[in-house]
Design an enzyme around this catalytic site. Structure first.
Site, PDB file in Angstrom:
ATOM      1  N   SER A 165     -26.736  39.920 -31.745  1.00  0.00           N
ATOM      2  CA  SER A 165     -26.925  40.429 -30.388  1.00  0.00           C
ATOM      3  C   SER A 165     -28.321  41.027 -30.241  1.00  0.00           C
ATOM      4  O   SER A 165     -29.306  40.347 -30.492  1.00  0.00           O
ATOM      5  CB  SER A 165     -25.828  41.452 -30.062  1.00  0.00           C
ATOM      6  OG  SER A 165     -25.809  41.742 -28.682  1.00  0.00           O
ATOM      7  N   GLU A 167     -26.310  31.728 -28.770  1.00  0.00           N
ATOM      8  CA  GLU A 167     -25.071  32.315 -28.274  1.00  0.00           C
ATOM      9  C   GLU A 167     -25.429  33.373 -27.240  1.00  0.00           C
ATOM     10  O   GLU A 167     -26.574  33.830 -27.171  1.00  0.00           O
ATOM     11  CB  GLU A 167     -24.255  32.924 -29.417  1.00  0.00           C
ATOM     12  CG  GLU A 167     -24.902  34.111 -30.134  1.00  0.00           C
ATOM     13  CD  GLU A 167     -24.676  35.451 -29.442  1.00  0.00           C
ATOM     14  OE1 GLU A 167     -23.631  35.631 -28.784  1.00  0.00           O
ATOM     15  OE2 GLU A 167     -25.552  36.323 -29.560  1.00  0.00           O
ATOM     16  N   HIS A 172     -20.629  36.756 -29.753  1.00  0.00           N
ATOM     17  CA  HIS A 172     -19.792  37.875 -29.318  1.00  0.00           C
ATOM     18  C   HIS A 172     -18.333  37.425 -29.233  1.00  0.00           C
ATOM     19  O   HIS A 172     -18.029  36.362 -28.729  1.00  0.00           O
ATOM     20  CB  HIS A 172     -20.265  38.374 -27.961  1.00  0.00           C
ATOM     21  CG  HIS A 172     -21.607  39.026 -27.993  1.00  0.00           C
ATOM     22  ND1 HIS A 172     -22.784  38.309 -28.087  1.00  0.00           N
ATOM     23  CD2 HIS A 172     -21.973  40.331 -27.949  1.00  0.00           C
ATOM     24  CE1 HIS A 172     -23.806  39.141 -28.093  1.00  0.00           C
ATOM     25  NE2 HIS A 172     -23.345  40.376 -28.014  1.00  0.00           N
TER      26      HIS A 172
END
Length: 317
Positions: free
Chosen positions: A135, A221, A291
């Site tokens: 992230s 992602e 995630h």
């Protein structure tokens, strides 16, 4: 007209330059696998965490591996919406990376802030070290590989036991199983892995912290971004010429609010395929990472093979 001597000198210079390139140097500096007694330092370069955040599960997992986990009080520091000022977070990372007794750095938290640490002056030392995160931490993982340092792992210290075991295996230098996604465009691609959150990496375009993508297998992602915003970011990547350098491309989990899509809009899979399929390289969607669960770990810079026909991404020995 160049002489034989100048040609020899030129050729030697080219070879030396190649040998001294960050990628070549990284390939020669293999990290030692973690073992019982290895020390791990936790850091939080992003958004502040609640003081009562339960980290007991991580402590127990490290204890099971006989790793010594250090969680400084600074991980729960707070300055506005960051876990400390930019300079405080810079110093936290410097302390962890410059300590020769620390074998790995694990990022806690997330949110936003790691790229500000780079902008504020954090630079990786020349010696490699294991690091784990995803992230917001993608900016640090990308910068680590851009600096020619192996050891960056896109993954989480949470998740199921099976997911954690894969992360442990990578940190310990053991082989891991291939990841299975959905095939979209056939072909076989081989090259170094670059794994990242799309939004984070998009905001590193034009900076020194986005590594070369030439010949790479890019794995993307994201979370909380509607298809039209993913479309906008991928259009930026296409316009910058970055995607045209790839050997292959794959996508992990992309999750968003259902009411972000109106009747007649592209679905997420449709926009990913529409923006990536015409690159003419192997394409795989919906790998089990990002995630949510599972978030299977992948090492940046590792040589990998992407099989677009069968939807498989495997690490090469």
């Amino acid at each position: 007209m160049p002489t034989r001597r100048t040609l020899l000198i030129s050729g030697a210079s080219t070879i030396i330059t190649a040998l001294l390139s960050p990628r070549a140097m990284a390939a020669q500096r293999r990290l030692k696998p973690l073992k019982p007694g290895s020390r791990i330092r936790a850091v939080n370069p992003g958004t502040w965490m609640d003081l009562d955040t339960d980290l007991q599960a991580l402590r127990e997992r490290c204890d099971q591996q006989q790793w010594h986990l250090e969680i400084p009080a600074a991980v729960t520091r707070q300055w506005r919406y960051f876990s400390g000022t930019d300079q405080e977070r810079v110093e936290d990372l410097r302390s962890a990376w410059n300590d020769p007794t620390v074998d790995a750095v694990v990022t806690l938290g997330g949110g936003w802030g790691a790229a500000r640490v780079l902008e504020a002056g954090f630079r990786f030392p020349r010696h490699p070290k294991w690091s784990l995160g995803f992230s917001d931490t993608s900016s640090l993982l990308l910068a680590q590989w851009a600096a020619g340092l192996p050891g960056a792992i896109h993954g989480s210290s949470g998740g199921t036991e099976a997911q954690w075991q894969r992360t442990v295996d990578l940190l310990c230098g053991r082989p891991v199983a291939p990841l299975l996604g959905e095939p979209r465009r056939r072909g076989i691609a081989r090259g170094p892995l670059v794994v990242t959150n799309l939004t984070v990496a998009t905001h590193l375009i034009g900076t020194p912290w986005l590594p070369s993508l030439k010949g790479a297998i890019l794995v993307l992602e994201d979370v909380g971004e509607a298809p039209y915003r993913v479309d906008r970011m991928l259009t930026q990547w296409r316009s910058s010429g970055l995607l045209q350098q790839l050997a292959g491309v794959a996508c992990g989990r992309f999750s968003w609010a259902e009411d972000d899509i109106l009747p007649g809009d592209f679905t997420m899979d449709e926009i990913l395929e529409e923006r990536l399929d015409d690159l003419g390289i192997p394409l795989v969607l919906n790998l089990p990472l990002g995630h949510g669960r599972p978030n299977q770990a992948l090492p940046l810079g590792a040589q990998a093979q992407l099989d677009g026909k069968h939807g498989l991404l495997r690490l090469m020995a």
